[in-house]
Design an enzyme around this catalytic site. Structure first.
Site, PDB file in Angstrom:
ATOM      1  N   TYR B  22       0.853  -1.189   0.000  1.00 29.00           N
ATOM      2  CA  TYR B  22       0.000   0.000   0.000  1.00 29.00           C
ATOM      3  C   TYR B  22       0.887   1.236   0.000  1.00 29.00           C
ATOM      4  O   TYR B  22       1.887   1.306   0.720  1.00 29.00           O
ATOM      5  CB  TYR B  22      -0.881   0.045   1.255  1.00 29.00           C
ATOM      6  CG  TYR B  22      -1.868  -1.078   1.349  1.00 29.00           C
ATOM      7  CD1 TYR B  22      -2.730  -1.364   0.284  1.00 29.00           C
ATOM      8  CD2 TYR B  22      -1.948  -1.860   2.494  1.00 29.00           C
ATOM      9  CE1 TYR B  22      -3.649  -2.395   0.376  1.00 29.00           C
ATOM     10  CE2 TYR B  22      -2.860  -2.907   2.588  1.00 29.00           C
ATOM     11  CZ  TYR B  22      -3.707  -3.164   1.526  1.00 29.00           C
ATOM     12  OH  TYR B  22      -4.607  -4.183   1.621  1.00 29.00           O
ATOM     13  N   HIS B 172     -11.105   4.021   6.114  1.00 30.34           N
ATOM     14  CA  HIS B 172     -10.032   3.082   5.796  1.00 30.34           C
ATOM     15  C   HIS B 172      -9.610   2.214   6.982  1.00 30.34           C
ATOM     16  O   HIS B 172      -8.708   1.386   6.851  1.00 30.34           O
ATOM     17  CB  HIS B 172      -8.834   3.840   5.231  1.00 30.34           C
ATOM     18  CG  HIS B 172      -9.135   4.465   3.898  1.00 30.34           C
ATOM     19  ND1 HIS B 172      -9.651   5.735   3.770  1.00 30.34           N
ATOM     20  CD2 HIS B 172      -9.070   3.978   2.635  1.00 30.34           C
ATOM     21  CE1 HIS B 172      -9.848   6.006   2.494  1.00 30.34           C
ATOM     22  NE2 HIS B 172      -9.518   4.964   1.779  1.00 30.34           N
ATOM     23  N   ARG B 202      -4.567   7.899  -9.608  1.00 30.72           N
ATOM     24  CA  ARG B 202      -3.867   6.705  -9.153  1.00 30.72           C
ATOM     25  C   ARG B 202      -4.637   5.476  -9.625  1.00 30.72           C
ATOM     26  O   ARG B 202      -5.800   5.576 -10.026  1.00 30.72           O
ATOM     27  CB  ARG B 202      -3.716   6.678  -7.632  1.00 30.72           C
ATOM     28  CG  ARG B 202      -5.014   6.486  -6.874  1.00 30.72           C
ATOM     29  CD  ARG B 202      -4.786   6.539  -5.368  1.00 30.72           C
ATOM     30  NE  ARG B 202      -4.039   5.389  -4.883  1.00 30.72           N
ATOM     31  CZ  ARG B 202      -4.608   4.265  -4.423  1.00 30.72           C
ATOM     32  NH1 ARG B 202      -5.920   4.143  -4.393  1.00 30.72           N
ATOM     33  NH2 ARG B 202      -3.874   3.268  -3.983  1.00 30.72           N
ATOM     34  N   ASN B 204      -5.690   1.414  -8.577  1.00 32.29           N
ATOM     35  CA  ASN B 204      -5.745   0.404  -7.529  1.00 32.29           C
ATOM     36  C   ASN B 204      -6.144  -0.905  -8.202  1.00 32.29           C
ATOM     37  O   ASN B 204      -6.894  -0.896  -9.166  1.00 32.29           O
ATOM     38  CB  ASN B 204      -6.785   0.806  -6.481  1.00 32.29           C
ATOM     39  CG  ASN B 204      -6.636   0.011  -5.209  1.00 32.29           C
ATOM     40  OD1 ASN B 204      -5.599  -0.635  -4.994  1.00 32.29           O
ATOM     41  ND2 ASN B 204      -7.649   0.048  -4.371  1.00 32.29           N
ATOM     42  N   GLU B 244      -9.067  -0.101 -10.674  1.00 30.17           N
ATOM     43  CA  GLU B 244      -9.814   1.145 -10.512  1.00 30.17           C
ATOM     44  C   GLU B 244      -8.895   2.302 -10.871  1.00 30.17           C
ATOM     45  O   GLU B 244      -7.842   2.471 -10.250  1.00 30.17           O
ATOM     46  CB  GLU B 244     -10.262   1.319  -9.054  1.00 30.17           C
ATOM     47  CG  GLU B 244     -11.295   0.314  -8.593  1.00 30.17           C
ATOM     48  CD  GLU B 244     -11.741   0.580  -7.152  1.00 30.17           C
ATOM     49  OE1 GLU B 244     -11.120   1.414  -6.469  1.00 30.17           O
ATOM     50  OE2 GLU B 244     -12.713  -0.069  -6.724  1.00 30.17           O
ATOM     51  N   TYR B 295      -7.001  -8.967   2.496  1.00 32.04           N
ATOM     52  CA  TYR B 295      -7.880  -7.809   2.354  1.00 32.04           C
ATOM     53  C   TYR B 295      -8.418  -7.669   0.931  1.00 32.04           C
ATOM     54  O   TYR B 295      -9.563  -7.285   0.707  1.00 32.04           O
ATOM     55  CB  TYR B 295      -7.185  -6.508   2.774  1.00 32.04           C
ATOM     56  CG  TYR B 295      -8.157  -5.358   2.708  1.00 32.04           C
ATOM     57  CD1 TYR B 295      -9.183  -5.254   3.649  1.00 32.04           C
ATOM     58  CD2 TYR B 295      -8.111  -4.442   1.672  1.00 32.04           C
ATOM     59  CE1 TYR B 295     -10.126  -4.257   3.572  1.00 32.04           C
ATOM     60  CE2 TYR B 295      -9.058  -3.427   1.585  1.00 32.04           C
ATOM     61  CZ  TYR B 295     -10.059  -3.336   2.541  1.00 32.04           C
ATOM     62  OH  TYR B 295     -11.001  -2.354   2.448  1.00 32.04           O
ATOM     63  N   LYS B 296      -7.608  -8.009  -0.036  1.00 29.78           N
ATOM     64  CA  LYS B 296      -8.060  -7.913  -1.428  1.00 29.78           C
ATOM     65  C   LYS B 296      -8.982  -9.080  -1.817  1.00 29.78           C
ATOM     66  O   LYS B 296      -9.465  -9.137  -2.944  1.00 29.78           O
ATOM     67  CB  LYS B 296      -6.855  -7.859  -2.382  1.00 29.78           C
ATOM     68  CG  LYS B 296      -6.131  -6.496  -2.377  1.00 29.78           C
ATOM     69  CD  LYS B 296      -5.041  -6.461  -3.429  1.00 29.78           C
ATOM     70  CE  LYS B 296      -4.250  -5.149  -3.421  1.00 29.78           C
ATOM     71  NZ  LYS B 296      -4.982  -4.013  -3.986  1.00 29.78           N
TER      72      LYS B 296
END
Lengths: 154, 316
Positions: B22, B172, B202, B204, B244, B295-296
């Site tokens: 991250y 978050h 950005r 993701n 994204e 988490y993903k």
């Protein structure tokens, strides 16, 4: 508004009037304070609230004058209900104290149906609205005053 | 022969490094358009409108104090649409009387700019129905940013309904490792320093089992099941790479921030057509720490995907 819930109630001297509210379990924890109010010769009302309607309580709170101090003692759910009614009627956090008895309940929002569940300290529940299994998380919304319950795929 | 436009238009998310963590990987935007049209435009806005109709509570939320920011967003997006896609959108303006035309959907919408009653729906909800992006509005106050409005049809496993009103860090907080080295603090400070006219972007990425764009938290029980069905044999077809493209714009009058999210999906078998992509992604996925993989939402089928990628690597 976040209002602290006290372990022990303390007497605030010199108020214009005192309201003592309790459910059937909470009445006893108010006796000492009532005695102190009587010693002060201050006017007070003592009300044990079991099944009174919101509109009755709202009317009662609304008719109180400035300077009235409110004590509440009862189980968590009862205290939360009374607290919201009092705040709606104009009581501020400086004009009340409450003592909550028994297990604390918190609200958990179902991530599938957005239904609200009252939960004590369970980590897994079934949503009472849609039936899906939820894992109670620490993700907290101040707007909803509730925690998120995640659905699992197991 | 299958067209390559899906691969050619796919926003590859990685740079040189074969290690993913991250980070605040935002870079200044060279093209200042907050939204982009792809060949999937009609399909995706139709899907958005369907979701908004059937699930308004989970797809659209707003606080009343975002209205000025919402109009700024309408202004920003419409002017960029007609600038970058003049054959697809038109705008006629007579003072505050605007007529916006969407050529592809054959819609012509007349409204008074700044007067919500002339639109029927809120300005953010209106303009969001003409773009493929999800639109999130963050308002700045008390040295913090709050999610105060959004049109969100294609969330990657989060809930707009639940997160509305939360601060940046509160939103978050469920991300493991996001707070280490005060990454959350540094990104928040970065966001609050964004200036009007200097937008950032950005990318993701994640993987998902299945191909749906609307992976809302509310429907997790429907699409999450596919994670358990991934095998080495079906991974190329079933597992999709999801990127994204996120852009950040400061709104000068309200001082809010518009956050646009364009979600792109590609089946893994298409993604790895390009050998350098296959090699780098294999290296990244192989090295990825468990907490990020978890988490993903990749943990349940990571092993199967790695086996699939290894076999593909042997064929090259």
């Amino acid at each position: 508004m976040t209002i602290p819930v006290h372990e022990e109630l303390s007497f605030r001297k010199g108020k214009r009037k005192y309201l003592f509210c309790a459910d059937s379990n909470g009445a006893e924890s108010l006796y000492d304070l009532v005695r102190l109010a009587m010693e002060e010769n201050a006017p007070f009302d003592f009300l044990v609230i079991e099944n009174e309607s919101d509109s009755f309580l709202d009317l009662w709170f609304s008719q109180q004058k400035m300077g009235t101090y409110l004590y509440m003692a009862g189980n968590w759910e009862w205290v939360n209900r009374l607290k919201s009614l009092a705040v709606e009627a104009g009581f501020s956090e400086y004009e009340m104290q409450m003592k909550a008895l028994g297990n604390r309940s918190k609200k958990v929002i179902c991530s599938k149906c957005h239904g609200v569940n009252d939960v004590a300290d369970e980590s897994h529940i079934s949503c009472m609205h849609c039936g899906i299994k939820l894992e109670v998380s620490s993700h907290y919304s101040r707007r909803l005053d509730a925690y998120l319950g995640y659905t699992s795929i197991l | 022969m299958k067209s390559n436009r899906d691969v050619q238009s796919f926003p590859y998310p990685f740079h040189e490094s074969n290690v993913y963590r991250y980070s605040n990987n935002a870079i200044p935007l060279t093209q200042q358009n907050p939204v982009e049209l792809t060949y999937r435009y009609i399909d995706e806005i139709s899907l958005k409108r369907e979701l908004l109709k059937n699930h308004p509570e989970r797809c659209y939320q707003s606080s009343p104090h975002t209205m000025e920011a919402q109009w700024e967003i309408v202004d920003l997006i419409i002017h960029n649409l007609v600038l970058y896609y003049p054959d697809k959108f038109e705008l006629e303006k007579k003072e505050d009387k605007w007529i916006f035309s969407n050529v592809q959907t054959k819609e012509k919408i007349a409204f008074t700019f700044g007067d919500r009653t002339t639109l029927g729906i809120e300005p953010l909800d209106f303009i969001g129905r003409h773009v493929q992006e999800d639109l999130i509005v963050m308002m700045q106050r008390d040295g913090n940013l709050f999610l105060d409005a959004g049109q969100l049809c294609f969330p990657a496993n989060w809930s707009l309904y639940f997160d509305l009103g939360m601060s940046f860090k509160e939103i978050h907080s469920p991300i493991p490792g996001f707070r280490s080295d005060s990454l959350d603090d540094r990104i928040l400070q970065f966001l609050m320093r964004i200036e009007a006219g200097k937008p950032w972007g950005r990318k993701n990425w994640s993987l998902m089992a299945g191909s749906r764009l609307d992976t809302s938290l509310e429907t997790f029980s429907e699409w999450g099941q596919a994670r358990k069905q991934v095998t080495k044999e079906n991974a190329g077809e079933l597992v999709h790479f999801r990127v994204e493209v996120q852009k950040l714009f400061r709104l000068p009058k309200s001082n809010g921030i518009l956050f646009t999210i364009h979600s792109h999906m590609l089946p893994l078998e298409r993604f790895i057509q390009h050998t350098p992509w296959l090699e780098q992604f294999y290296a990244i996925l192989h090295e990825l720490p468990d907490f990020i993989s978890e988490y993903k939402g990749i943990s349940l089928y990571r092993k199967q995907v790695l086996e699939y990628l290894e076999e593909e690597l042997k064929k090259r």
